[in-house]
Design an enzyme around this catalytic site. Structure first.
Site, PDB file in Angstrom:
ATOM      1  N   TYR A  23       0.794  -1.230   0.000  1.00  9.91           N
ATOM      2  CA  TYR A  23       0.000   0.000   0.000  1.00  9.91           C
ATOM      3  C   TYR A  23       0.827   1.281   0.000  1.00  9.91           C
ATOM      4  O   TYR A  23       0.266   2.372  -0.086  1.00  9.91           O
ATOM      5  CB  TYR A  23      -0.956   0.003   1.195  1.00  9.91           C
ATOM      6  N   HIS A 100      -8.816   1.060  -5.859  1.00  9.11           N
ATOM      7  CA  HIS A 100      -7.980   0.213  -4.998  1.00  9.11           C
ATOM      8  C   HIS A 100      -6.522   0.570  -5.256  1.00  9.11           C
ATOM      9  O   HIS A 100      -6.113   0.692  -6.409  1.00  9.11           O
ATOM     10  CB  HIS A 100      -8.212  -1.272  -5.288  1.00  9.11           C
TER      11      HIS A 100
END
Length: 142
Positions: A23, A100
């Site tokens: 991430y 995402h």
């Protein structure tokens, strides 16, 4: 002035801490600042919202009805099983783009399916936090 809602779901408050190899190191605060800067450049306003609670996200979607011109949503893990969020998006009929940070299609099998995507006009994944900025541009031009 057009108004857009950015919703970040479960665990996204842990950006910069949780699995930075997947991430990245950017925090939710710096992400929201970047989105706000992009909105200013585009001449629109944005509201950033994050919750780890499904019901709060549903309530925020409902409150956007008649107020917001578009929604950018990263439901986090809710992507894969929250029919409540899916139904909320379907009930308000606000143009929505699902985002995402990672490429969910290159990860574990359970992440490959989104129950919320069918209520969205598009999905952006795998482009890191830049996906939010691209989603905002797309909604502004929608």
């Amino acid at each position: 002035m057009k108004k857009f809602l950015v919703i970040n779901g479960v665990n996204l408050n842990m950006l910069g801490i949780r699995e930075p190899g997947i991430y990245g190191n950017e925090t939710l605060e710096t992400l929201c600042t970047a989105i706000e800067k992009k909105a200013e450049e585009l001449g629109v306003s944005v509201e950033c919202f994050q919750s780890n609670f499904e019901g709060e996200i549903v309530e925020k979607i409902h409150a956007a009805y008649g107020v917001m011109d578009g929604i950018i949503i990263n439901p986090g893990a809710f992507t894969h099983y929250s029919y409540a969020i899916r139904d909320a998006l379907g009930s308000v009929k606000i143009p929505t783009i699902e985002v995402h940070i990672s490429n969910i299609h290159k990860r574990e099998e359970f992440r490959h399916h989104s129950v919320t995507a069918p209520e969205c006009i598009g999905q952006i994944c795998g482009l890191g936090t830049k996906g939010y900025l691209l989603a905002l541009e797309a909604l502004v031009n929608e």
